[in-house]
Design a protein around this motif. Structure first.
Motif, mmCIF file in Angstrom:
data_model
loop_
_atom_site.group_PDB
_atom_site.id
_atom_site.type_symbol
_atom_site.label_atom_id
_atom_site.label_comp_id
_atom_site.label_asym_id
_atom_site.label_seq_id
_atom_site.Cartn_x
_atom_site.Cartn_y
_atom_site.Cartn_z
ATOM 1 N N LYS A 1 -24.275 42.064 4.147
ATOM 2 C CA LYS A 1 -25.412 41.708 3.291
ATOM 3 C C LYS A 1 -25.703 40.211 3.336
ATOM 4 O O LYS A 1 -26.854 39.798 3.229
ATOM 5 C CB LYS A 1 -25.146 42.106 1.838
ATOM 6 N N GLU A 2 -24.675 39.392 3.504
ATOM 7 C CA GLU A 2 -24.835 37.935 3.504
ATOM 8 C C GLU A 2 -25.186 37.361 4.870
ATOM 9 O O GLU A 2 -25.509 36.184 4.993
ATOM 10 C CB GLU A 2 -23.560 37.264 2.966
ATOM 11 N N LYS A 3 -25.148 38.188 5.910
ATOM 12 C CA LYS A 3 -25.496 37.723 7.251
ATOM 13 C C LYS A 3 -26.991 37.428 7.322
ATOM 14 O O LYS A 3 -27.784 37.892 6.505
ATOM 15 C CB LYS A 3 -25.113 38.766 8.303
ATOM 16 N N ILE A 4 -27.371 36.675 8.325
ATOM 17 C CA ILE A 4 -28.762 36.242 8.493
ATOM 18 C C ILE A 4 -29.567 37.315 9.220
ATOM 19 O O ILE A 4 -29.257 37.686 10.351
ATOM 20 C CB ILE A 4 -28.835 34.914 9.276
ATOM 21 N N MET A 5 -30.627 37.809 8.555
ATOM 22 C CA MET A 5 -31.555 38.736 9.189
ATOM 23 C C MET A 5 -32.611 37.959 9.981
ATOM 24 O O MET A 5 -33.013 38.366 11.068
ATOM 25 C CB MET A 5 -32.243 39.614 8.148
ATOM 26 N N ASP B 1 -31.682 41.196 1.598
ATOM 27 C CA ASP B 1 -33.077 41.152 1.178
ATOM 28 C C ASP B 1 -33.930 42.231 1.843
ATOM 29 O O ASP B 1 -35.118 42.333 1.546
ATOM 30 C CB ASP B 1 -33.673 39.771 1.497
ATOM 31 N N SER B 2 -33.325 43.017 2.737
ATOM 32 C CA SER B 2 -34.081 44.056 3.438
ATOM 33 C C SER B 2 -34.036 45.366 2.649
ATOM 34 O O SER B 2 -33.180 45.545 1.776
ATOM 35 C CB SER B 2 -33.491 44.275 4.839
ATOM 36 N N PRO B 3 -34.929 46.303 2.959
ATOM 37 C CA PRO B 3 -34.929 47.580 2.247
ATOM 38 C C PRO B 3 -33.624 48.367 2.398
ATOM 39 O O PRO B 3 -33.304 49.197 1.561
ATOM 40 C CB PRO B 3 -36.089 48.343 2.884
ATOM 41 N N HIS B 4 -32.853 48.095 3.452
ATOM 42 C CA HIS B 4 -31.608 48.832 3.686
ATOM 43 C C HIS B 4 -30.378 48.040 3.250
ATOM 44 O O HIS B 4 -29.250 48.474 3.478
ATOM 45 C CB HIS B 4 -31.492 49.200 5.166
ATOM 46 N N GLY B 5 -30.583 46.901 2.609
ATOM 47 C CA GLY B 5 -29.486 46.032 2.206
ATOM 48 C C GLY B 5 -28.467 46.680 1.298
ATOM 49 O O GLY B 5 -27.280 46.360 1.360
ATOM 50 N N PHE C 1 -35.468 24.405 7.164
ATOM 51 C CA PHE C 1 -35.711 25.787 7.553
ATOM 52 C C PHE C 1 -37.015 26.268 6.937
ATOM 53 O O PHE C 1 -37.267 26.075 5.749
ATOM 54 C CB PHE C 1 -34.565 26.695 7.093
ATOM 55 N N ALA C 2 -37.853 26.891 7.737
ATOM 56 C CA ALA C 2 -39.107 27.467 7.245
ATOM 57 C C ALA C 2 -38.829 28.794 6.545
ATOM 58 O O ALA C 2 -39.569 29.183 5.646
ATOM 59 C CB ALA C 2 -40.085 27.676 8.393
ATOM 60 N N MET C 3 -37.753 29.467 6.951
ATOM 61 C CA MET C 3 -37.394 30.741 6.334
ATOM 62 C C MET C 3 -35.917 31.010 6.553
ATOM 63 O O MET C 3 -35.384 30.725 7.622
ATOM 64 C CB MET C 3 -38.205 31.895 6.914
ATOM 65 N N VAL C 4 -35.274 31.554 5.550
ATOM 66 C CA VAL C 4 -33.913 32.087 5.647
ATOM 67 C C VAL C 4 -33.928 33.405 4.892
ATOM 68 O O VAL C 4 -34.162 33.434 3.689
ATOM 69 C CB VAL C 4 -32.854 31.141 5.030
ATOM 70 N N GLN C 5 -33.720 34.498 5.616
ATOM 71 C CA GLN C 5 -33.716 35.823 5.001
ATOM 72 C C GLN C 5 -32.410 36.515 5.366
ATOM 73 O O GLN C 5 -32.045 36.582 6.547
ATOM 74 C CB GLN C 5 -34.908 36.637 5.488
#
Length: 142
Positions: free
Chosen positions: A49-53, A37-41, A29-33
């Motif tokens: 919160k643990e779901k994939i953005m 990790d978002s400003p509204h988390g 994976f190049a990215m997993v966010q």
């Protein structure tokens, strides 16, 4: 020149789906966010919160399969069959502006082009033919 990649939406099982795709296509994976990790988390349930953005799996030469979890708590709905977008990765803000404007006549602008917290210039629209587009310029690619 811009590149085009598919962006898939899932109802809470993006991580499972992408682990499957990784087993099929290989690579890393190049990215997993995650949404945490978002400003509204901080305002989300522990489960959301643990779901994939955002997740990105490079496949082959220059292709990237990307995805996200659609969260009902955020008012997001998902219909199998229209649970994908075409993501355009532009080479500059100017190219992103040009492509977004060219796709916009008769479109529903979901999110206007703007600087996003993850370091990109990003916008979304559904064109006059019902196709969902994401236009993105990543400032880190410079």
């Amino acid at each position: 020149m811009a590149t085009i990649n598919p962006y898939l939406n899932f109802l809470g099982n993006t991580e499972e789906a992408f682990n499957f795709y990784k087993s099929v296509f290989g690579g890393e994976f190049a990215m997993v966010q995650r949404f945490k990790d978002s400003p509204h988390g901080d305002n989300m349930s522990a489960e959301d919160k643990e779901k994939i953005m955002h997740i990105a799996l490079p496949i082959g030469n220059g292709n990237v399969l990307m995805g996200t979890d659609a969260l009902p708590a955020m008012g997001q709905k998902l219909n199998i069959g229209d649970n994908f977008s075409i993501c355009i990765s532009a080479d500059s803000e100017e190219e992103a502006d040009r492509l977004f404007a060219a796709l916009s006549p008769g479109a529903n602008i979901v999110m206007p082009l703007e600087k996003a917290f993850w370091g990109a210039y990003f916008g979304m629209l559904t064109d006059q033919f019902g196709i969902q587009w994401m236009v993105n310029f990543d400032y880190h690619q410079k």
